[in-house]
Design an enzyme around this catalytic site. Structure first.
Site, short mmCIF file in Angstrom:
data_model
loop_
_atom_site.label_atom_id
_atom_site.label_comp_id
_atom_site.label_asym_id
_atom_site.label_seq_id
_atom_site.Cartn_x
_atom_site.Cartn_y
_atom_site.Cartn_z
N CYS A 23 0.87 -1.18 0.00
CA CYS A 23 0.00 0.00 0.00
C CYS A 23 0.90 1.23 0.00
O CYS A 23 2.12 1.10 -0.20
CB CYS A 23 -0.98 -0.01 1.17
SG CYS A 23 -0.22 0.10 2.80
N ASN A 26 2.44 1.47 4.15
CA ASN A 26 2.75 0.23 4.88
C ASN A 26 2.50 0.40 6.38
O ASN A 26 3.19 -0.20 7.21
CB ASN A 26 4.18 -0.25 4.62
CG ASN A 26 4.49 -1.68 5.07
OD1 ASN A 26 5.61 -2.00 5.46
ND2 ASN A 26 3.51 -2.56 5.05
N CYS A 28 -1.20 0.96 7.32
CA CYS A 28 -2.64 0.68 7.51
C CYS A 28 -3.06 -0.59 6.74
O CYS A 28 -3.24 -1.65 7.34
CB CYS A 28 -3.50 1.86 7.07
SG CYS A 28 -3.27 3.32 8.10
N ARG A 29 -3.20 -0.46 5.42
CA ARG A 29 -3.83 -1.56 4.67
C ARG A 29 -2.92 -2.76 4.47
O ARG A 29 -3.32 -3.90 4.74
CB ARG A 29 -4.30 -1.05 3.30
CG ARG A 29 -5.43 -0.06 3.38
CD ARG A 29 -5.61 0.70 2.09
NE ARG A 29 -4.48 1.58 1.81
CZ ARG A 29 -4.32 2.28 0.71
NH1 ARG A 29 -5.20 2.16 -0.27
NH2 ARG A 29 -3.28 3.06 0.56
N SER A 30 -1.67 -2.55 4.01
CA SER A 30 -0.84 -3.73 3.69
C SER A 30 -0.37 -4.49 4.92
O SER A 30 -0.33 -5.72 4.88
CB SER A 30 0.31 -3.38 2.74
OG SER A 30 1.22 -2.47 3.30
N ASP A 141 -8.00 3.87 1.10
CA ASP A 141 -7.09 4.26 2.18
C ASP A 141 -7.88 4.79 3.38
O ASP A 141 -8.60 5.78 3.26
CB ASP A 141 -6.18 5.37 1.62
CG ASP A 141 -5.06 5.74 2.57
OD1 ASP A 141 -5.03 5.22 3.71
OD2 ASP A 141 -4.21 6.54 2.16
P1 4NP Z 1 -1.67 2.94 4.02
O1 4NP Z 1 -2.24 4.33 4.57
O2 4NP Z 1 -1.20 3.19 2.62
O3 4NP Z 1 -2.87 2.04 4.06
O4 4NP Z 1 -0.57 2.53 4.96
C1 4NP Z 1 -1.46 5.50 4.55
C2 4NP Z 1 -0.64 5.76 5.61
C3 4NP Z 1 0.14 6.90 5.61
C4 4NP Z 1 0.07 7.78 4.56
C5 4NP Z 1 -0.76 7.49 3.48
C6 4NP Z 1 -1.52 6.34 3.48
N1 4NP Z 1 0.82 8.97 4.56
O5 4NP Z 1 0.69 9.77 3.64
O6 4NP Z 1 1.62 9.15 5.50
#
Ligand code: 4NP
Length: 181
Positions: A23, A26, A28-30, A141
């Site tokens: 994702c 790294n 939240c989702r992955s 997200d």
């Molecule tokens: P993820 O969510 O891609 O599911 O881990 C996010 C976590 C952090 C950020 C973006 C998406 N960020 O911009 O910091």
């Protein structure tokens, strides 16, 4: 005969299915998908046949534990969402993994854009391709959202991981029972 068992173990090691969930951050989702898939594989006694990991496109959160909201929502469903964030590395990850599962179209575009060959690009698949109970085309997200967004992400991730594991079993890419006990 013991030799047969050793042979099967060696084959299983060689043919380990190597899955990498991707994702953006790294956190939240992955890492959630990583924990969900690991538990599904463990619950079916397929642990020795898989190598599961996750990584992010960006480097903003490298070394951090997953977002505490995803850790909490995951824990409520029995998952240990505890992978320290790392960044995707095209130079080694395309070689090391059989399938690279991305959460949305932006992920897909960026990761396939780093592939050096068509064979590498073909390893990249969308989590949504494996949904059987949801019509969504992505795992959105949840980072800027609330509780409901984290719950939806987990619903989608569980649906996709079940679909992916079913496909691997029906393709005979893993054995439907553990040969190691
Ligand atoms: P993820 O969510 O891609 O599911 O881990 C996010 C976590 C952090 C950020 C973006 C998406 N960020 O911009 O910091």
């Amino acid at each position: 005969h013991p030799t047969n068992k050793i042979e099967r173990n060696m084959n299983a090691t060689k043919d380990k299915k190597k899955l990498l969930f991707i994702c953006l951050g790294n956190i939240c989702r992955s890492p959630a998908a990583h924990a969900v898939m690991q538990k599904m594989v463990d619950d079916r006694h397929l642990t020795a046949q898989f190598e599961i990991d996750s990584a992010g496109i960006g480097d903003w959160h490298v070394g951090e534990l997953p977002d505490r909201r995803m850790r909490k929502h995951g824990e409520l469903r029995g998952y240990r969402v505890n992978h320290p964030a790392r960044q995707f590395k095209a130079a080694s990850d395309f070689d090391r993994f059989d399938r690279i599962i991305v959460m949305d179209e932006e992920n897909y575009r960026i990761i396939t854009g780093q592939a050096r060959t068509q064979k590498e690009a073909d390893k990249v698949v969308r989590m949504a391709d494996y949904f059987r109970h949801h019509a969504s085309a992505t795992v959105p997200d949840p980072y800027y959202g609330g509780d409901r967004d984290f719950e939806l992400a987990l619903d989608l991730i569980e649906d996709g991981c079940e679909g992916l594991l079913e496909e691997l079993v029906s393709n005979r890419e893993c054995e439907p029972f553990d040969t190691h006990h």
